[in-house]
Design an enzyme around this catalytic site. Structure first.
Site, PDB file in Angstrom:
ATOM      1  CB  THR A  27      -0.912  -0.039   1.251  1.00  0.00           C
ATOM      2  OG1 THR A  27      -1.867  -1.070   1.052  1.00  0.00           O
ATOM      3  CG2 THR A  27      -1.627   1.284   1.474  1.00  0.00           C
ATOM      4  CG  HIS A 173      -5.621  -8.126   1.602  1.00  0.00           C
ATOM      5  ND1 HIS A 173      -5.196  -8.913   2.634  1.00  0.00           N
ATOM      6  CD2 HIS A 173      -4.978  -6.931   1.749  1.00  0.00           C
ATOM      7  CE1 HIS A 173      -4.332  -8.217   3.393  1.00  0.00           C
ATOM      8  NE2 HIS A 173      -4.181  -7.008   2.867  1.00  0.00           N
ATOM      9  CG  ASN A 176      -1.719  -8.462   6.537  1.00  0.00           C
ATOM     10  OD1 ASN A 176      -1.282  -9.520   6.986  1.00  0.00           O
ATOM     11  ND2 ASN A 176      -1.100  -7.797   5.579  1.00  0.00           N
ATOM     12  CE1 TYR A 178      -6.513  -3.403   7.104  1.00  0.00           C
ATOM     13  CE2 TYR A 178      -4.996  -4.862   5.959  1.00  0.00           C
ATOM     14  CZ  TYR A 178      -5.236  -3.680   6.657  1.00  0.00           C
ATOM     15  OH  TYR A 178      -4.223  -2.805   6.903  1.00  0.00           O
ATOM     16  CG  ASN A 233      -5.391  -3.200  12.560  1.00  0.00           C
ATOM     17  OD1 ASN A 233      -5.061  -2.456  13.478  1.00  0.00           O
ATOM     18  ND2 ASN A 233      -5.340  -2.840  11.295  1.00  0.00           N
TER      19      ASN A 233
HETATM   20  C1  FNR Z   1       2.644  -3.883   3.395  1.00  0.00           C
HETATM   21  N1  FNR Z   1       2.052  -5.155   3.339  1.00  0.00           N
HETATM   22  C2  FNR Z   1       0.860  -5.308   2.681  1.00  0.00           C
HETATM   23  N2  FNR Z   1       0.257  -6.539   2.616  1.00  0.00           N
HETATM   24  C3  FNR Z   1      -0.868  -6.726   1.880  1.00  0.00           C
HETATM   25  O1  FNR Z   1      -1.361  -7.854   1.820  1.00  0.00           O
HETATM   26  N3  FNR Z   1      -1.411  -5.684   1.195  1.00  0.00           N
HETATM   27  C4  FNR Z   1      -0.908  -4.440   1.229  1.00  0.00           C
HETATM   28  O2  FNR Z   1      -1.430  -3.542   0.569  1.00  0.00           O
HETATM   29  C5  FNR Z   1       0.251  -4.218   2.027  1.00  0.00           C
HETATM   30  N4  FNR Z   1       0.807  -2.990   2.156  1.00  0.00           N
HETATM   31  C6  FNR Z   1       2.000  -2.797   2.793  1.00  0.00           C
HETATM   32  C7  FNR Z   1       2.590  -1.543   2.805  1.00  0.00           C
HETATM   33  C8  FNR Z   1       3.826  -1.363   3.393  1.00  0.00           C
HETATM   34  C9  FNR Z   1       4.453  -0.015   3.370  1.00  0.00           C
HETATM   35  C10 FNR Z   1       4.479  -2.463   3.991  1.00  0.00           C
HETATM   36  C11 FNR Z   1       5.837  -2.312   4.599  1.00  0.00           C
HETATM   37  C12 FNR Z   1       3.883  -3.689   3.991  1.00  0.00           C
HETATM   38  C13 FNR Z   1       2.786  -6.336   3.800  1.00  0.00           C
HETATM   39  C14 FNR Z   1       3.758  -6.833   2.714  1.00  0.00           C
HETATM   40  O3  FNR Z   1       3.062  -7.362   1.603  1.00  0.00           O
HETATM   41  C15 FNR Z   1       4.725  -7.911   3.228  1.00  0.00           C
HETATM   42  O4  FNR Z   1       3.993  -9.016   3.702  1.00  0.00           O
HETATM   43  C16 FNR Z   1       5.624  -7.411   4.338  1.00  0.00           C
HETATM   44  O5  FNR Z   1       6.195  -6.165   4.015  1.00  0.00           O
HETATM   45  C17 FNR Z   1       6.746  -8.404   4.664  1.00  0.00           C
HETATM   46  O6  FNR Z   1       7.615  -8.584   3.574  1.00  0.00           O
HETATM   47  P1  FNR Z   1       9.079  -7.883   3.523  1.00  0.00           P
HETATM   48  O7  FNR Z   1       8.840  -6.414   3.433  1.00  0.00           O
HETATM   49  O8  FNR Z   1       9.766  -8.241   4.805  1.00  0.00           O
HETATM   50  O9  FNR Z   1       9.738  -8.471   2.320  1.00  0.00           O
HETATM   51  C1  8K6 Z   2      -1.660  -2.691   4.650  1.00  0.00           C
HETATM   52  C2  8K6 Z   2      -1.983  -1.293   4.625  1.00  0.00           C
HETATM   53  C3  8K6 Z   2      -1.370  -0.505   5.666  1.00  0.00           C
HETATM   54  C4  8K6 Z   2      -0.539   0.534   5.177  1.00  0.00           C
HETATM   55  C5  8K6 Z   2       0.680   0.773   5.750  1.00  0.00           C
HETATM   56  C6  8K6 Z   2       1.422  -0.261   6.404  1.00  0.00           C
HETATM   57  C7  8K6 Z   2       2.719   0.223   6.872  1.00  0.00           C
HETATM   58  C8  8K6 Z   2       3.490  -0.800   7.517  1.00  0.00           C
HETATM   59  C9  8K6 Z   2       4.737  -0.393   8.133  1.00  0.00           C
HETATM   60  C10 8K6 Z   2       5.592  -1.490   8.553  1.00  0.00           C
HETATM   61  C11 8K6 Z   2       5.549  -2.102   9.817  1.00  0.00           C
HETATM   62  C12 8K6 Z   2       4.291  -2.492  10.482  1.00  0.00           C
HETATM   63  C13 8K6 Z   2       4.402  -3.730  11.261  1.00  0.00           C
HETATM   64  C14 8K6 Z   2       3.125  -4.245  11.720  1.00  0.00           C
HETATM   65  C15 8K6 Z   2       3.160  -5.648  12.112  1.00  0.00           C
HETATM   66  C16 8K6 Z   2       3.028  -5.913  13.541  1.00  0.00           C
HETATM   67  C17 8K6 Z   2       3.810  -7.079  13.961  1.00  0.00           C
HETATM   68  C18 8K6 Z   2       3.637  -7.475  15.370  1.00  0.00           C
END
Ligand code: FNR
Ligand code: 8K6
Length: 346
Positions: A27, A173, A176, A178, A233
């Protein structure tokens, strides 16, 4: 270079990938105010077309699915046209892209759409919308069976819209914390009808959405993301395990492109799952499994070689390195991710 990542993989008769590296859904909150993808987003995705498969940032299926500012949609003709530019550019660069279909359920905020917040049960979450402190979360309305039927239909319609927009498929999706995940956990689902109380009932919404999307675009083009370890969440509950046991056995009787773990760090262990989220999914799901969560190309390749999963999704490093796949292939250094990188779309 971890060779196993660069295998061609044929997932099924419809879908082949040029390597095992997926761009995880990320995202970015950069769509325009009509939730239409912008030209900067076209370039952002096109630069990453070397991935075996890009999974788009989560994309809302209808207005009340929104919980964050400027997340793109797939329910208006302008949004479909905007995404068509993205998919054309990715295809022109030799890539493939799925749309991630999203409804945030109780994580929605009426600020964005002006209506009820729908969830399985009237159980809210604490806190407020990230970066919009004044928007505290509301107690949702428990969806009626009519609401649920409409939600299922709207997922199927969004999947059709994704195909019209040129996507190679969709990822539902279901992770997470949702909407779909809210049905799958006792902390957020206290319904007493056919969508609550038992593993079979609590899996019903996830399976109805999956079946409706499969019916509209074909299962070979459908992935599903799941978070059996509640971690975002969401409060976990020992009883959740039985729900996912049931759901995964039911998924084994369906054709899907893959199941994708939803987790930030796959070294996390969950008592009630008996280990990591990916190990748990591998033990029960017989189809293609996508691993993710703080992996490097090296550690991910090792996990694939040990058959812990089949494909590797990379998230944050793909934000920091548009040319991630090329760098891995050439053995070049990977730039470290930093949260400040979220401010711009490089
Ligand atoms: C995410 N992640 C995430 N997951 C998902 O299913 N839909 C989404 O839109 C998002 N958006 C999102 C935004 C940002 C900024 C982060 C950092 C993460 C989770 C992502 O797909 C992934 O599971 C995690 O980031 C872990 O993988 P990496 O970053 O350790 O390779
Ligand atoms: C998925 C949409 C949300 C948009 C932004 C997500 C930003 C994520 C930033 C990274 C770290 C968050 C870690 C949350 C996981 C909790 C683990 C205990």
């Amino acid at each position: 270079m971890p060779q196993v990542l660069f295998d061609d993989v044929k997932l099924n008769d419809t879908l082949s990938l040029k390597n095992r590296i997926l761009m995880a859904p990320l995202t970015r909150c950069m769509a325009d105010d009509n939730l239409v993808p912008t030209d900067d987003m076209v370039k952002y995705y096109a630069r990453r077309a070397e991935a075996g498969l890009i999974i788009s940032e989560a994309t809302i299926i209808r207005p009340d699915a929104q919980g964050y500012p400027n997340t793109p949609g797939l329910f208006t003709s302008a949004q479909i046209a905007g995404w068509k530019k993205v998919t054309d550019a990715v295809h022109a660069n030799g890539g493939k892209i799925f749309a991630q279909l999203w409804h945030v359920g109780r994580v929605a905020h009426p600020h964005f759409f002006g209506g009820d917040v729908l969830a399985p049960s009237a159980i809210g979450i604490e806190g407020s919308v990230p970066r919009m402190r004044e928007l505290t979360y509301q107690t949702p309305k428990a969806a009626t069976t009519e609401d649920i039927a409409q939600l299922v239909a709207d997922y199927a319609k969004a999947a059709e819209n994704a195909i019209e927009a040129g996507f190679d498929g969709v990822e539902i999706h279901g992770a997470n914390g949702y909407l779909i995940d809210q049905f799958l956990h006792y902390a957020s689902n206290q319904r007493t009808d056919e969508y609550g109380e038992t593993p079979e009932n609590m899996s019903r919404f996830a399976l109805q959405v999956t079946d409706a999307v499969i019916a509209s675009i074909g299962g070979e083009r459908v992935g599903l993301r799941l978070s059996p370890g509640a971690y975002f969440n969401m409060e976990g509950d020992q009883r959740d395990r039985a729900v996912f046991d049931y759901l995964l056995s039911a998924l084994n009787n369906r054709t899907l492109a893959y199941v994708h773990v939803g987790i930030f760090d796959d070294s996390m262990e969950f008592d009630y799952l008996g280990g990591s989220a990916s190990a748990y999914l591998r033990s029960l799901y017989k189809g293609t499994l996508v691993g993710v969560g703080s992996y490097t190309a090296e550690s991910g390749a090792e996990a694939i070689e040990k058959q812990q999963f089949d494909l590797l999704a990379i998230g944050r490093p793909f934000i920091a390195n548009p040319d991630y796949v090329e760098k891995v292939r050439k053995g070049q250094a990977i730039k470290a991710y930093d949260e400040s990188m979220l401010a711009t779309l490089e």
